[in-house]
Design a protein around this motif. Structure first.
Motif, short mmCIF file in Angstrom:
data_model
loop_
_atom_site.label_atom_id
_atom_site.label_comp_id
_atom_site.label_asym_id
_atom_site.label_seq_id
_atom_site.Cartn_x
_atom_site.Cartn_y
_atom_site.Cartn_z
N LYS A 70 46.08 19.58 48.34
CA LYS A 70 44.72 19.48 48.96
C LYS A 70 44.93 20.60 49.55
O LYS A 70 44.37 21.76 49.58
CB LYS A 70 43.94 18.90 48.76
CG LYS A 70 43.98 18.23 47.29
CD LYS A 70 42.66 17.00 47.54
CE LYS A 70 42.63 15.87 45.57
NZ LYS A 70 41.68 14.89 45.78
N LEU A 103 44.28 24.43 49.51
CA LEU A 103 43.14 25.17 50.49
C LEU A 103 43.93 26.20 51.18
O LEU A 103 43.19 27.47 51.62
CB LEU A 103 42.60 24.36 51.50
CG LEU A 103 41.32 24.80 51.94
CD1 LEU A 103 40.21 25.06 51.19
CD2 LEU A 103 40.67 23.45 52.46
N SER A 104 44.45 26.37 51.74
CA SER A 104 45.52 27.18 52.74
C SER A 104 45.82 28.23 52.33
O SER A 104 45.24 29.28 52.29
CB SER A 104 46.78 26.42 53.36
OG SER A 104 47.48 27.29 54.32
N LEU A 144 44.63 29.17 49.44
CA LEU A 144 43.34 30.29 48.48
C LEU A 144 42.71 30.98 50.06
O LEU A 144 41.88 31.60 50.09
CB LEU A 144 42.19 28.94 48.20
CG LEU A 144 42.18 28.74 47.27
CD1 LEU A 144 41.31 27.53 46.89
CD2 LEU A 144 41.85 29.07 45.89
N LEU A 145 42.93 30.28 51.48
CA LEU A 145 42.01 31.67 52.37
C LEU A 145 42.87 31.95 52.45
O LEU A 145 42.59 33.47 52.96
CB LEU A 145 41.68 29.87 53.91
CG LEU A 145 40.61 29.34 53.46
CD1 LEU A 145 41.24 27.97 54.48
CD2 LEU A 145 39.70 29.49 53.88
N GLU A 170 40.04 33.93 48.77
CA GLU A 170 39.66 33.58 47.84
C GLU A 170 38.50 32.39 48.38
O GLU A 170 38.69 31.39 48.86
CB GLU A 170 40.24 32.87 46.32
CG GLU A 170 41.18 33.76 45.42
CD GLU A 170 40.33 34.55 45.13
OE1 GLU A 170 39.25 34.40 44.83
OE2 GLU A 170 40.43 35.46 44.61
N TYR A 171 37.35 33.03 49.23
CA TYR A 171 36.77 32.42 50.18
C TYR A 171 35.85 31.40 48.81
O TYR A 171 35.16 29.87 50.02
CB TYR A 171 36.07 32.95 51.19
CG TYR A 171 37.12 34.05 51.87
CD1 TYR A 171 37.43 33.22 52.97
CD2 TYR A 171 37.17 35.46 51.63
CE1 TYR A 171 38.88 33.63 53.77
CE2 TYR A 171 37.82 36.19 52.93
CZ TYR A 171 39.12 35.04 53.60
OH TYR A 171 39.96 36.17 54.31
N GLU A 198 36.47 29.66 46.23
CA GLU A 198 36.78 28.62 45.60
C GLU A 198 37.04 27.82 46.61
O GLU A 198 36.99 26.53 46.68
CB GLU A 198 37.90 29.62 44.72
CG GLU A 198 37.77 30.46 43.75
CD GLU A 198 38.60 30.81 42.79
OE1 GLU A 198 39.91 30.04 42.84
OE2 GLU A 198 38.17 31.96 41.93
N ALA A 199 37.93 28.70 47.89
CA ALA A 199 38.23 27.61 48.69
C ALA A 199 36.67 26.83 49.10
O ALA A 199 36.35 25.56 49.86
CB ALA A 199 37.97 27.99 50.02
#
Length: 533
Positions: A342, A346-347, A349-350, A354-355, A357-358
């Motif tokens: 996860k 998350l990393s 997405l950032l 994609e802030y 969604e993160a």
């Protein structure tokens, strides 16, 4: 300074010799006393009898009444004296003048001893002790009567005391010689007895046997395996505390028979074959024992058997507990792996910008974790249960199984008799079985855990929405080795271990299952157990 220890042979020799010597001295003294009395009595009776006989002889009576007949009595008296072995026979007249004497020169002299009064005056027949011209003597005295009943003389027959004592001494000497032979036989017998005892004790002294017994008892009681021995008749001769515990025995064991403790058809076979029997399984009511039997030889014959045994159930429980701990470790690893994945997502997405969604992902995970953590850490206060459930949460996440902790759960710290091993076996197995039951669920595999300590029992409940348990399998569910799953590895021990752990805690486990709706397992553990704290 080390105290001197006498050998068994020396102790027996001293005891036997002291006892025999005491008896010999006592018997010899008693014999000497009785023999002296008996000899004196015999001599006195003989002297009195001879004196009476002579006093009634017509020639003696006639000689005393005829003047100048002194020479007639002396030969008769001497002939009789020599025949009976008396020291003297003296015949005197009424005045006590001698008519016979062993020393002829003393004939005509007055009798010595001052013990004639009773015969001459009182006309009695008697025995006496007196000192005469020949020395101290034992005498028999008889009066001599005339035809008209008048006392006309006296007969004195005597035996010297020194001769009587010499006879007593010879008799005692003969008895003492026999006593010496008895003493020598006692010495030989005591030596043979002590050697035979040393042979039976294998050359060991009593204090060495006592030391060995103490050491053997300490070894027996410190051995974790059950140990017992029995003889040819099946009587139990030895048993340690572990054996008593495994066989549920309290009190003494001397009256017990081996077939009542370890029912088996091979108990007495070892007496015939003399060969040990190793690693044999024996099923008792609530446990399985692994038994080894070893023969006890004495002079090349089997005189007994030593049986050692251990609880296979405990060994299996320990192995499965280790397996559960390993599984618990794997669950924690899965949880770590899941959170690592996860974090990678998350990393990513950032990094991709994609802030939204993160943020949404973080909010969803936070909400989910907050709910579970609130229940897990606020309502379930026992750290052992918390640790197990954390591992299962991670495992469920990795397997994509919904694992929920009922919001109505409430659990404080558990009693000390319920340890981590018990919880791993009970909760771990039931949750894993629930995971397996819903693993093939097509839509929403779901497992729910509930715990409460309200009332006198601690209750754990695990519910799954799996396929359910077929009716024909319900009666076999807790049997060791039973499984309806195909696998190359041994299976069918999880629920059996759960049942054993619950029984150990004096609790109860039950289940309710219907085909197509799932299964609910409920465990009841008392907060206090009988015989516990």
């Amino acid at each position: 300074m080390k105290s001197l220890r006498l050998s068994l042979q020396t102790k027996i020799l001293v005891l036997v010799l002291s006892l025999v010597l005491f008896i010999i001295i006592l018997l010899t003294a008693s014999f000497t006393y009785l023999e002296a009395k008996e000899i004196e009595k015999q001599k006195a009776q003989l002297a009195l009898k001879i004196s009476k006989t002579i006093s009634f002889m017509p020639e003696v009576i006639e000689a005393l009444q005829t003047k100048g007949s002194e020479g007639i009595i002396q030969p008769t008296a001497e002939r009789i004296r020599e025949e009976i072995g008396a020291e003297f026979i003296v015949v005197g007249n009424k005045e006590g003048i001698r008519y016979s004497h062993p020393v002829p020169e003393r004939i005509g002299e007055k009798m010595v001893g001052e013990d004639n009064y009773r015969a001459l005056v009182e006309e009695e027949y008697y025995t006496s002790r007196a000192v005469g011209s020949l020395g101290p003597s034992l005498r028999g005295k008889s009066p001599i009567f005339s035809e008209n009943g008048q006392v006309i003389g006296i007969v004195s027959v005597g035996f010297l005391m020194k001769d009587i004592k010499e006879q007593i001494f010879h008799n005692v000497l003969r008895v003492s010689f026999k006593s010496l032979i008895v003493l020598l036989l006692a010495v030989a017998g005591s030596v043979m007895l002590s050697r035979n005892i040393r042979k039976d004790t294998m050359g060991l002294e009593p204090y060495q046997i006592a030391t060995l017994h103490t050491e053997k008892d300490a070894i027996l009681q410190s051995t974790r395996e059950g140990l017992l021995s029995y003889d040819e008749a099946g009587r139990v001769t030895m048993m340690n505390q572990t054996a008593k515990k495994l066989l549920n025995i309290s009190g003494g064991f001397r009256h017990l028979k081996i077939e009542n403790l370890l029912p088996s058809s091979h108990l007495y076979q070892i007496f015939k074959t003399g060969k040990p029997q190793m690693d044999q399984e024996l099923l008792l009511e609530d446990k399985t024992l692994i038994i080894n039997r070893t023969p006890i030889f004495h002079k090349d014959q089997v005189k007994g058997v030593v049986a050692s045994f251990r609880d296979k159930t405990e060994i299996e429980q320990m192995l499965h507990t280790i397996s559960e701990v390993k599984s618990y470790s794997e669950d924690l690893r899965a949880q770590t792996h899941e959170f690592t994945n996860k974090l990678y997502v998350l990393s990513s997405l950032l990094q991709l910008g994609e802030y939204e969604e993160a943020v949404e992902m973080i909010q969803n995970e936070t909400a989910n974790v907050e709910v579970k953590n609130r229940i897990l850490f606020n309502q379930i206060e026992d750290s052992k249960v918390q640790a197990i459930l954390l591992g299962k949460i991670g495992k469920a996440s990795e397997k994509k199984i919904g694992f929920e902790i009922d919001s109505n759960s409430s659990l404080q710290g558990l009693p000390s008799h319920i340890n981590l091993t018990h919880l791993i076996v009970i909760i771990g197995n039931l949750v894993d079985n629930a995971f397996e039951a819903v693993a093939n669920h097509d839509q929403h595999p779901q497992v729910t855990f509930f715990a409460t300590d309200l009332g006198n029992d601690i209750i754990f409940e695990i519910h799954d929405n799996g396929a359910g348990i077929p009716e024909e399998n319900k009666a076999l569910l807790f049997n060791r080795g039973f499984t309806d799953k195909e696998s190359l590895e041994p299976r069918g021990y999880g629920l059996a271990n759960v049942k054993a752990a619950v029984n150990q805690l004096q609790g109860m486990v039950e289940f309710h299952s219907e085909i197509g709706t799932g299964t609910v397992f409920t465990v009841y553990l008392p907060k206090t157990i009988i015989g516990g704290s």
